[in-house]
Design an enzyme around this catalytic site. Structure first.
Site, PDB file in Angstrom:
ATOM      1  N   GLU A 175       0.834  -1.212   0.000  1.00 59.72           N
ATOM      2  CA  GLU A 175       0.000   0.000   0.000  1.00 59.72           C
ATOM      3  C   GLU A 175       0.870   1.265   0.000  1.00 59.72           C
ATOM      4  O   GLU A 175       0.559   2.243  -0.679  1.00 59.72           O
ATOM      5  CB  GLU A 175      -0.929   0.019   1.221  1.00 59.72           C
ATOM      6  CG  GLU A 175      -1.966  -1.105   1.237  1.00 59.72           C
ATOM      7  CD  GLU A 175      -2.879  -1.051   0.017  1.00 59.72           C
ATOM      8  OE1 GLU A 175      -3.276   0.062  -0.376  1.00 59.72           O
ATOM      9  OE2 GLU A 175      -3.173  -2.120  -0.555  1.00 59.72           O
ATOM     10  N   ASP A 221       3.986  -3.859  -5.807  1.00 59.07           N
ATOM     11  CA  ASP A 221       4.598  -5.130  -5.397  1.00 59.07           C
ATOM     12  C   ASP A 221       6.115  -5.006  -5.347  1.00 59.07           C
ATOM     13  O   ASP A 221       6.762  -5.473  -4.401  1.00 59.07           O
ATOM     14  CB  ASP A 221       4.227  -6.250  -6.387  1.00 59.07           C
ATOM     15  CG  ASP A 221       2.838  -6.819  -6.128  1.00 59.07           C
ATOM     16  OD1 ASP A 221       2.250  -6.497  -5.074  1.00 59.07           O
ATOM     17  OD2 ASP A 221       2.346  -7.592  -6.979  1.00 59.07           O
TER      18      ASP A 221
HETATM   19 ZN   LIG Z   1      -2.394  -2.508  -4.774  1.00 60.44          ZN
END
Ligand SMILES: [Zn+2]
Length: 425
Positions: free
Chosen positions: A285, A370
């Site tokens: 996030e 990621d």
């Molecule tokens: Zn995401």
């Protein structure tokens, strides 16, 4: 030949063509997705054979298929409603009925918007009920009682009236009073309203629907705070939300902006992930923030809505825009609410065809987040957290590639894990 056609008829034909083409595309995609998942139901994909039990894989397949069947029914339902409002004269009927009991003007137009919202809401109810109390229930996700569902509905109505009506009245007033560039003013109001929502949603609206408690687990709080400091972030607080009141689905999110930023974990997420995995999810996030994805999304929304308002400004002056969609405009003016509603009904038919582009941008952002998480935490934790969330949410591991290109805001698990160096061997 085309010279003989009136602009109104041409517009009706373009509308009908977009509706049919969109519907055909959606059915084609849904059928592809269902077929692909059914074909891969019998075996876990090799990359996941060691980590995902066959039973979980099959539950995900059945859940995705069940949702796809409801989707297909709802597409037909939504198309029928759209035709009902427009070419079959539903909106015209509602407008004329209101005009027969009210004088033309701002109040009549506001009543038209409110009446439309209530009727549309009622028409959507059967599917909303079916999804929650039949599909989600059957797969063990639904935690809502009928009482909670009704309370949510009532709160939604109150919010719509308290927030929606004043903003609608302001925009209608601008349309009538701000001259030929009313759309620029209306756009400014709309953007201001959206920014205001970003501030008041986490602090005033969300707490009305859920309980938010400061994160009690001190070890986890210390861990998460350390991660945020390492990444250069500050947040006003770490909160746990009682997501389990409504659904077993798990999530975590960031909300607010500036100094009002807060991190919200669903209790369902904390119950399932290890502290290392929670860290990895949070780092993902944070990656969205670090890469300015949120700001980019807001700027894109600003630009698209400016184009939308400019287009609406032009369309609202064209008689064929009304007559082509089955509505008789008043020649004395005061058609603003009609213009707003017709635009809201017709625009999605055309924007549907740019949705693959938006989805592609979103998937790119997910890969970037990621990568950020893997640089900050152990990639194996992110991978195992993802797999747990896929399993708990019964998300399919074998979506149809074309369906993914069209709809998926997140890359499929196989692609994400491959980039994490997991599941490739
Ligand atoms: Zn995401």
């Amino acid at each position: 030949m085309l010279d003989d056609l009136s602009p109104s008829l041409l517009f009706t034909l373009a509308f009908a063509a977009a509706l049919l083409l969109g519907l055909a595309t959606r059915y084609w995609l849904a059928t592809r997705q269902a077929r692909h998942i059914a074909q891969h139901r019998d075996a876990v994909p090799t990359a996941f054979a060691a980590t995902v039990p066959l039973e979980a894989h099959q539950k995900a397949a059945d859940y995705t298929l069940a949702k796809a069947r409801v989707d297909m029914l709802e597409m037909a339902w939504a198309a029928a409603i759209l035709l009902g409002w427009t070419l079959l004269g539903g909106l015209d009927l509602l407008n004329q009925a209101l005009l027969s009991v009210m004088a033309p003007g701002l109040w009549q137009q506001l009543a038209l918007l409110a009446g439309f919202a209530v009727v549309s809401g009622l028409l959507d109810l059967p599917f909303s009920l079916y999804r929650t109390f039949v599909v989600e229930e059957r797969f063990g996700f639904n935690k809502m009682t009928a009482g909670l569902w009704l309370a949510d509905l009532a709160k939604g109505l109150v919010l719509g009236a308290v927030i929606g009506l004043p903003i609608a009245a302001l925009i209608l007033w601008l349309m009538g009073a701000a001259g030929s560039i009313w759309w620029l003013w209306a756009w400014g109001v709309w953007m201001g309203f959206n920014l205001l929502l970003l501030v008041i949603y986490p602090t005033f609206i969300a707490p009305w629907f859920n309980k938010f408690q400061p994160l009690q687990d001190e070890a986890l709080a210390a861990r998460v705070t350390a991660l945020m400091q390492r990444c250069g972030f500050s947040a006003k607080g770490l909160f746990v939300m009682d997501g389990s009141r409504r659904s077993a689905h798990a999530n975590a999110y960031f909300t607010g902006f500036g100094a009002a930023k807060r991190v919200v974990f669903y209790d369902t997420l904390l119950a399932r992930l290890t502290p290392e995995e929670v860290d990895a999810v949070l780092a993902h996030e944070l990656g969205h923030f670090r890469h300015r994805h949120i700001v980019k999304r807001i700027v894109t929304m600003f630009a698209l809505s400016l184009a939308g308002f400019a287009l609406l400004g032009w369309l609202s002056n064209q008689i064929w825009f009304y007559t082509g969609l089955g509505v008789r405009p008043s020649l004395a003016g005061g058609n603003d609410a009609l213009a707003l509603l017709l635009f809201m009904l017709a625009a999605p038919l055309f924007t549907f065809f740019i949705s693959p582009l938006m989805a592609a941008v979103s998937r790119k952002h997910e890969f970037e987040a990621d990568a950020f998480a893997m640089a900050q935490t152990d990639g194996r934790d992110l991978a195992s957290a993802l797999l747990k969330l896929y399993e708990d949410n019964a998300s399919t591991l074998t979506p149809d590639p074309v369906y993914v290109r069209f709809y998926y805001s997140h890359p499929p698990a196989s692609e994400r894990l491959a980039r994490m160096g997991v599941g490739t061997t």
